[in-house]
Scaffold this motif. Structure first.
Motif, PDB file in Angstrom:
ATOM      1  N   ALA A 182       7.390   1.394   0.612  1.00  0.00           N
ATOM      2  CA  ALA A 182       5.657   1.501   0.762  1.00  0.00           C
ATOM      3  C   ALA A 182       5.417   0.515   2.117  1.00  0.00           C
ATOM      4  CB  ALA A 182       4.885   0.469  -0.244  1.00  0.00           C
ATOM      5  N   THR A 183       3.954   0.212   2.170  1.00  0.00           N
ATOM      6  CA  THR A 183       3.095  -0.591   3.339  1.00  0.00           C
ATOM      7  C   THR A 183       3.118  -1.662   3.324  1.00  0.00           C
ATOM      8  OG1 THR A 183       2.875   1.710   5.217  1.00  0.00           O
ATOM      9  CG2 THR A 183       1.770  -0.345   5.433  1.00  0.00           C
ATOM     10  N   TYR A 184       3.585  -2.509   3.664  1.00  0.00           N
ATOM     11  CA  TYR A 184       3.426  -4.041   3.801  1.00  0.00           C
ATOM     12  C   TYR A 184       1.989  -4.709   4.102  1.00  0.00           C
ATOM     13  CZ  TYR A 184       6.651  -3.602  -0.639  1.00  0.00           C
ATOM     14  OH  TYR A 184       7.776  -2.719  -1.176  1.00  0.00           O
ATOM     15  N   LEU A 185       0.972  -5.096   3.998  1.00  0.00           N
ATOM     16  CA  LEU A 185       0.328  -5.890   4.525  1.00  0.00           C
ATOM     17  C   LEU A 185       0.119  -6.881   4.491  1.00  0.00           C
ATOM     18  CD1 LEU A 185      -2.216  -2.837   3.700  1.00  0.00           C
ATOM     19  CD2 LEU A 185      -1.114  -3.012   5.851  1.00  0.00           C
ATOM     20  N   CYS A 186       0.121  -8.041   5.738  1.00  0.00           N
ATOM     21  CA  CYS A 186       0.077  -9.737   5.388  1.00  0.00           C
ATOM     22  C   CYS A 186      -2.024  -9.193   5.696  1.00  0.00           C
ATOM     23  CB  CYS A 186       0.670 -10.562   6.463  1.00  0.00           C
ATOM     24  SG  CYS A 186       0.111 -10.186   8.177  1.00  0.00           S
ATOM     25  N   GLN A 195       0.936  -1.603   0.091  1.00  0.00           N
ATOM     26  CA  GLN A 195       0.134   0.350  -0.066  1.00  0.00           C
ATOM     27  C   GLN A 195       0.689   0.991  -0.046  1.00  0.00           C
ATOM     28  OE1 GLN A 195      -2.998  -0.046   3.222  1.00  0.00           O
ATOM     29  NE2 GLN A 195      -3.650   1.888   2.156  1.00  0.00           N
ATOM     30  N   ASP A 196       0.528   1.882  -1.247  1.00  0.00           N
ATOM     31  CA  ASP A 196       1.640   3.568  -1.032  1.00  0.00           C
ATOM     32  C   ASP A 196       0.579   4.204  -0.226  1.00  0.00           C
ATOM     33  OD1 ASP A 196       2.351   2.028  -3.470  1.00  0.00           O
ATOM     34  OD2 ASP A 196       4.089   2.490  -2.313  1.00  0.00           O
ATOM     35  N   PRO A 197       0.944   5.170  -0.230  1.00  0.00           N
ATOM     36  CA  PRO A 197       0.334   6.366   0.838  1.00  0.00           C
ATOM     37  C   PRO A 197      -1.158   7.093  -0.317  1.00  0.00           C
ATOM     38  CG  PRO A 197       2.690   7.355   1.398  1.00  0.00           C
ATOM     39  CD  PRO A 197       2.575   5.511   0.040  1.00  0.00           C
ATOM     40  N   GLY A 198      -2.156   7.039   0.111  1.00  0.00           N
ATOM     41  CA  GLY A 198      -3.242   7.872  -0.573  1.00  0.00           C
ATOM     42  C   GLY A 198      -3.823   6.830  -1.713  1.00  0.00           C
ATOM     43  N   ARG A 199      -3.034   5.304  -1.246  1.00  0.00           N
ATOM     44  CA  ARG A 199      -3.290   4.569  -2.297  1.00  0.00           C
ATOM     45  C   ARG A 199      -4.892   3.013  -1.893  1.00  0.00           C
ATOM     46  NH1 ARG A 199      -2.107   5.239  -7.576  1.00  0.00           N
ATOM     47  NH2 ARG A 199      -0.050   6.779  -7.907  1.00  0.00           N
ATOM     48  N   GLY A 200      -4.743   2.159  -2.406  1.00  0.00           N
ATOM     49  CA  GLY A 200      -5.822   1.258  -1.656  1.00  0.00           C
ATOM     50  C   GLY A 200      -4.208   0.007  -1.312  1.00  0.00           C
ATOM     51  N   PRO A 201      -4.690  -0.430  -1.316  1.00  0.00           N
ATOM     52  CA  PRO A 201      -3.576  -1.775  -0.892  1.00  0.00           C
ATOM     53  C   PRO A 201      -3.602  -2.799  -2.637  1.00  0.00           C
ATOM     54  CG  PRO A 201      -4.809  -2.393   0.854  1.00  0.00           C
ATOM     55  CD  PRO A 201      -5.442  -0.836  -0.526  1.00  0.00           C
ATOM     56  N   VAL A 202      -2.086  -3.821  -2.822  1.00  0.00           N
ATOM     57  CA  VAL A 202      -1.930  -3.685  -4.159  1.00  0.00           C
ATOM     58  C   VAL A 202      -1.885  -5.023  -3.805  1.00  0.00           C
ATOM     59  CG1 VAL A 202      -1.240  -4.135  -6.433  1.00  0.00           C
ATOM     60  CG2 VAL A 202      -1.602  -1.846  -5.802  1.00  0.00           C
ATOM     61  N   PHE A 203      -1.937  -6.749  -4.316  1.00  0.00           N
ATOM     62  CA  PHE A 203      -2.010  -7.257  -4.653  1.00  0.00           C
ATOM     63  C   PHE A 203      -0.560  -8.161  -4.643  1.00  0.00           C
ATOM     64  CE2 PHE A 203      -2.744 -11.898  -3.486  1.00  0.00           C
ATOM     65  CZ  PHE A 203      -1.934 -12.969  -4.608  1.00  0.00           C
ATOM     66  N   ASN A 234      -7.943   2.553   9.849  1.00  0.00           N
ATOM     67  CA  ASN A 234      -7.993   3.425  10.351  1.00  0.00           C
ATOM     68  C   ASN A 234      -6.890   3.875   9.994  1.00  0.00           C
ATOM     69  OD1 ASN A 234     -10.627   4.247  11.748  1.00  0.00           O
ATOM     70  ND2 ASN A 234     -10.212   2.467  12.531  1.00  0.00           N
ATOM     71  N   LEU A 235      -5.106   5.525  10.352  1.00  0.00           N
ATOM     72  CA  LEU A 235      -4.495   5.647  10.094  1.00  0.00           C
ATOM     73  C   LEU A 235      -3.758   4.837  10.944  1.00  0.00           C
ATOM     74  CD1 LEU A 235      -2.742   7.847   8.892  1.00  0.00           C
ATOM     75  CD2 LEU A 235      -2.821   9.017  10.843  1.00  0.00           C
ATOM     76  N   GLY A 236      -2.644   3.819   9.953  1.00  0.00           N
ATOM     77  CA  GLY A 236      -1.639   3.105  10.852  1.00  0.00           C
ATOM     78  C   GLY A 236      -2.360   1.647  11.059  1.00  0.00           C
ATOM     79  N   GLN A 237      -3.492   1.696  10.615  1.00  0.00           N
ATOM     80  CA  GLN A 237      -4.450   0.596  11.179  1.00  0.00           C
ATOM     81  C   GLN A 237      -4.414  -0.535   9.518  1.00  0.00           C
ATOM     82  OE1 GLN A 237      -7.192   0.109  13.538  1.00  0.00           O
ATOM     83  NE2 GLN A 237      -5.973   1.736  14.472  1.00  0.00           N
ATOM     84  N   GLY A 238      -4.639  -1.644   9.334  1.00  0.00           N
ATOM     85  CA  GLY A 238      -4.648  -2.516   8.371  1.00  0.00           C
ATOM     86  C   GLY A 238      -6.748  -1.970   8.159  1.00  0.00           C
ATOM     87  N   PRO A 239      -6.867  -2.607   6.583  1.00  0.00           N
ATOM     88  CA  PRO A 239      -8.274  -2.312   6.425  1.00  0.00           C
ATOM     89  C   PRO A 239      -8.984  -3.907   7.013  1.00  0.00           C
ATOM     90  CG  PRO A 239      -6.875  -2.308   4.712  1.00  0.00           C
ATOM     91  CD  PRO A 239      -6.493  -3.202   5.686  1.00  0.00           C
TER      92      PRO A 239
END
Lengths: 113, 114
Positions: free
Chosen positions: A86-90, A38-46, B38-43
């Motif tokens: 970027a930010t990486y989400l699991c 996830q980049d700032p101001g954007r939705g997550p990308v798989f 929310n800011l700093g959190q996941g969806p």
């Protein structure tokens, strides 16, 4: 209760090095795990999907491992570049969890030239 | 191919006012999701649709939130009345089907409640 933990502290890394991110979970038996960017101001990308019967997956400079015994996934970015910042989400999912994705809080990566 | 489209991108309202968000998923995607981040959190999932049926709305605060997906395509998410704690980014995503299919996210709507 179910818990997914990612390092909330930003990971600062020099260009060309390997970045390693962790995703730990408790009280959960996911059938699969996904990683998103996830980049700032954007939705997550798989980025990658790994299933419970798979130990490792690779895609270009990315590698994901999944250890259901340790309840942990590791995400590696090899030969990191500033564009990888970027930010990486699991995210974990499976029928036991109602077939929905539950996301961790994400880890921010900053690759310095 | 167009991605997931959301509007508006930004919305500022005063508390107790209503607000609505719109989402157009990728053509052919049967499953549509609304998340709040929310800011700093996941969806966090609010609601999931399979075609026009809401199959998981357990996290949707039903006293003030409502959603619909007419004809199994576009979707709207409404908050009435908005509270200060509703300030967040509202993300829409779609996938071919449920399960482990990758989800495609829109850019989100950033809501600020004053």
């Amino acid at each position: 209760s179910q818990k997914i933990e990612q390092n909330s502290e930003a990971l600062n890394i020099q260009e060309g090095k390997t970045a390693t991110l962790t995703c730990n979970y408790t009280n959960y038996s996911p059938a699969y795990l996904q990683w998103y960017r996830q980049d700032p101001g954007r939705g997550p990308v798989f980025l990658l999907l790994i299933r419970e019967n798979e130990k490792e997956k690779r895609k270009e400079r990315l590698k994901v491992t999944f250890d259901t015994t340790l309840k942990q996934s590791l995400f590696h970015i090899t030969a990191s570049q500033p564009a990888d910042s970027a930010t990486y989400l699991c995210a974990l999912g499976g029928i036991a969890a109602g077939n929905k994705l539950t996301f961790g809080g994400g880890t921010r990566v900053l690759v310095k030239p | 191919e167009a991605g997931v489209v959301q509007s508006p991108r930004y919305k500022i309202i005063e508390k107790k006012q209503p607000v609505a968000f719109w989402c157009n998923p990728i053509s052919g995607h049967n499953t549509l999701y609304w998340y709040r981040q929310n800011l700093g959190q996941g969806p966090e999932l609010l609601i999931r649709y399979e075609n026009e049926e809401a199959v998981d709305d357990s996290q949707l605060p039903k006293d003030r939130f409502s959603a619909e997906r007419l004809k199994g395509v576009d979707s709207t998410l409404k908050i009435q009345p908005a509270e200060l704690g509703d300030s967040a980014v509202y993300l829409c995503a779609s996938s071919l089907d449920a399960g482990d299919n990758e989800q495609f996210f829109g850019p989100g709507t950033r809501l600020t409640v004053l």
